[in-house]
Motif scaffolding. Structure first.
Motif, PDB file in Angstrom:
ATOM      1  N   HIS A 110      36.633  72.746 -89.575  1.00  0.00           N
ATOM      2  CA  HIS A 110      36.679  74.459 -90.070  1.00  0.00           C
ATOM      3  C   HIS A 110      35.274  74.981 -89.352  1.00  0.00           C
ATOM      4  N   SER A 111      35.608  76.246 -88.998  1.00  0.00           N
ATOM      5  CA  SER A 111      34.431  77.258 -88.755  1.00  0.00           C
ATOM      6  C   SER A 111      33.419  77.247 -89.872  1.00  0.00           C
ATOM      7  N   PRO A 112      32.009  77.039 -89.343  1.00  0.00           N
ATOM      8  CA  PRO A 112      31.052  77.227 -90.411  1.00  0.00           C
ATOM      9  C   PRO A 112      30.858  78.615 -90.868  1.00  0.00           C
ATOM     10  N   PHE A 113      31.430  79.525 -90.254  1.00  0.00           N
ATOM     11  CA  PHE A 113      31.296  80.979 -90.682  1.00  0.00           C
ATOM     12  C   PHE A 113      32.622  81.447 -91.673  1.00  0.00           C
ATOM     13  N   GLY A 114      33.418  80.594 -91.813  1.00  0.00           N
ATOM     14  CA  GLY A 114      34.489  80.944 -92.866  1.00  0.00           C
ATOM     15  C   GLY A 114      34.341  80.417 -94.192  1.00  0.00           C
ATOM     16  N   ASP A 115      33.588  79.337 -94.419  1.00  0.00           N
ATOM     17  CA  ASP A 115      33.417  78.798 -95.668  1.00  0.00           C
ATOM     18  C   ASP A 115      32.026  77.875 -95.598  1.00  0.00           C
ATOM     19  N   ASN A 116      31.906  77.221 -96.685  1.00  0.00           N
ATOM     20  CA  ASN A 116      30.424  76.489 -97.060  1.00  0.00           C
ATOM     21  C   ASN A 116      30.759  74.796 -96.691  1.00  0.00           C
ATOM     22  N   ARG A 117      31.942  74.347 -96.193  1.00  0.00           N
ATOM     23  CA  ARG A 117      31.790  72.932 -95.920  1.00  0.00           C
ATOM     24  C   ARG A 117      30.741  72.409 -95.351  1.00  0.00           C
ATOM     25  N   LEU A 118      30.335  73.096 -94.298  1.00  0.00           N
ATOM     26  CA  LEU A 118      29.078  72.550 -93.591  1.00  0.00           C
ATOM     27  C   LEU A 118      27.727  72.356 -94.504  1.00  0.00           C
ATOM     28  N   SER A 119      27.592  73.361 -95.192  1.00  0.00           N
ATOM     29  CA  SER A 119      26.260  73.286 -96.085  1.00  0.00           C
ATOM     30  C   SER A 119      26.659  72.397 -97.218  1.00  0.00           C
ATOM     31  N   SER A 120      27.699  72.125 -97.694  1.00  0.00           N
ATOM     32  CA  SER A 120      28.133  71.251 -98.693  1.00  0.00           C
ATOM     33  C   SER A 120      27.949  70.014 -98.206  1.00  0.00           C
ATOM     34  N   CYS A 121      28.619  69.524 -97.058  1.00  0.00           N
ATOM     35  CA  CYS A 121      28.279  68.329 -96.388  1.00  0.00           C
ATOM     36  C   CYS A 121      26.943  67.813 -96.120  1.00  0.00           C
ATOM     37  N   LEU A 122      26.157  68.841 -95.647  1.00  0.00           N
ATOM     38  CA  LEU A 122      24.754  68.585 -95.223  1.00  0.00           C
ATOM     39  C   LEU A 122      23.867  68.100 -96.569  1.00  0.00           C
ATOM     40  N   ARG A 123      24.434  68.803 -97.763  1.00  0.00           N
ATOM     41  CA  ARG A 123      23.818  68.260 -99.230  1.00  0.00           C
ATOM     42  C   ARG A 123      24.116  66.681 -99.381  1.00  0.00           C
ATOM     43  N   LEU A 124      25.120  66.408 -98.975  1.00  0.00           N
ATOM     44  CA  LEU A 124      25.532  65.061 -99.540  1.00  0.00           C
ATOM     45  C   LEU A 124      25.247  64.005 -98.557  1.00  0.00           C
ATOM     46  N   LEU A 125      24.956  64.147 -97.256  1.00  0.00           N
ATOM     47  CA  LEU A 125      24.791  63.393 -96.282  1.00  0.00           C
ATOM     48  C   LEU A 125      23.824  62.101 -96.520  1.00  0.00           C
ATOM     49  N   GLY A 126      24.025  60.936 -96.287  1.00  0.00           N
ATOM     50  CA  GLY A 126      23.298  59.719 -96.767  1.00  0.00           C
ATOM     51  C   GLY A 126      22.495  59.862 -95.483  1.00  0.00           C
ATOM     52  N   SER A 127      21.352  58.902 -95.533  1.00  0.00           N
ATOM     53  CA  SER A 127      20.429  58.423 -94.469  1.00  0.00           C
ATOM     54  C   SER A 127      21.272  57.679 -93.220  1.00  0.00           C
ATOM     55  N   ASN A 128      22.039  56.909 -93.787  1.00  0.00           N
ATOM     56  CA  ASN A 128      23.061  56.157 -92.571  1.00  0.00           C
ATOM     57  C   ASN A 128      24.332  56.805 -92.343  1.00  0.00           C
ATOM     58  N   ASP A 129      24.596  57.961 -92.863  1.00  0.00           N
ATOM     59  CA  ASP A 129      25.977  58.673 -92.528  1.00  0.00           C
ATOM     60  C   ASP A 129      25.899  59.219 -90.970  1.00  0.00           C
ATOM     61  N   GLY A 130      26.994  59.560 -90.656  1.00  0.00           N
ATOM     62  CA  GLY A 130      27.178  60.305 -89.332  1.00  0.00           C
ATOM     63  C   GLY A 130      27.838  61.712 -89.672  1.00  0.00           C
ATOM     64  N   LEU A 131      27.864  62.640 -88.662  1.00  0.00           N
ATOM     65  CA  LEU A 131      28.528  64.093 -88.882  1.00  0.00           C
ATOM     66  C   LEU A 131      29.317  64.137 -87.541  1.00  0.00           C
ATOM     67  N   LEU A 132      30.578  64.227 -87.655  1.00  0.00           N
ATOM     68  CA  LEU A 132      31.161  64.848 -86.406  1.00  0.00           C
ATOM     69  C   LEU A 132      31.681  65.993 -86.560  1.00  0.00           C
ATOM     70  N   LEU A 133      31.605  66.867 -85.520  1.00  0.00           N
ATOM     71  CA  LEU A 133      32.083  68.345 -85.648  1.00  0.00           C
ATOM     72  C   LEU A 133      33.353  68.346 -84.607  1.00  0.00           C
ATOM     73  N   CYS A 134      34.434  69.089 -85.094  1.00  0.00           N
ATOM     74  CA  CYS A 134      35.486  69.033 -84.002  1.00  0.00           C
ATOM     75  C   CYS A 134      36.147  70.439 -84.457  1.00  0.00           C
ATOM     76  N   GLY A 135      37.176  70.616 -83.544  1.00  0.00           N
ATOM     77  CA  GLY A 135      37.878  71.930 -83.899  1.00  0.00           C
ATOM     78  C   GLY A 135      36.814  72.932 -83.658  1.00  0.00           C
ATOM     79  N   ASP A 136      37.051  74.041 -84.753  1.00  0.00           N
ATOM     80  CA  ASP A 136      36.239  75.301 -84.815  1.00  0.00           C
ATOM     81  C   ASP A 136      34.723  74.849 -85.401  1.00  0.00           C
ATOM     82  N   ALA A 137      34.678  73.703 -86.075  1.00  0.00           N
ATOM     83  CA  ALA A 137      33.224  73.285 -86.529  1.00  0.00           C
ATOM     84  C   ALA A 137      32.240  73.348 -85.465  1.00  0.00           C
ATOM     85  N   VAL A 138      32.734  73.216 -84.089  1.00  0.00           N
ATOM     86  CA  VAL A 138      31.714  73.062 -82.996  1.00  0.00           C
ATOM     87  C   VAL A 138      31.101  74.466 -82.909  1.00  0.00           C
TER      88      VAL A 138
END
Length: 98
Positions: A9-37
């Motif tokens: 989902h687009s980072p301009f429409g909600d707070n998914r990205l910021s919530s995800c970034l707060r929860l990321l562990g040191s070995n976690d990966g993040l894939l942006l797809c669709g409008d998230a790019v």
């Protein structure tokens, strides 16, 4: 244990990205797809947040979605669908931020 977080989902429409970034562990990966790019747009607040998270080689974006939206970025590694499947296998679990 590592998790691949997938955001579409687009980072301009909600707070998914910021919530995800707060929860990321040191070995976690993040894939942006669709409008998230759109988070990779130069000068944007979402890009600044991604850069501050220091994900380095753990930040990915689907190449097809980057091309469809005319976005070019060195901040994330562009991958195709077979690489997405491999990423899913390389991590212990996959969390899609629906």
């Amino acid at each position: 244990m590592s998790t691949l977080h997938v955001i579409s989902h687009s980072p301009f429409g909600d707070n998914r990205l910021s919530s995800c970034l707060r929860l990321l562990g040191s070995n976690d990966g993040l894939l942006l797809c669709g409008d998230a790019v759109y988070a990779l747009q130069p000068g944007s607040e979402p890009l600044k947040a991604l850069q501050q998270a220091n994900l380095g080689a753990r930040l990915f974006a689907l190449e097809e979605d980057l091309q469809a939206r005319g976005i070019s970025s060195d901040a994330a590694r562009a991958i195709d669908y077979p690489a997405f499947v491999q990423l899913s296998l390389d991590h212990d679990k996959v969390n899609s931020w629906l």
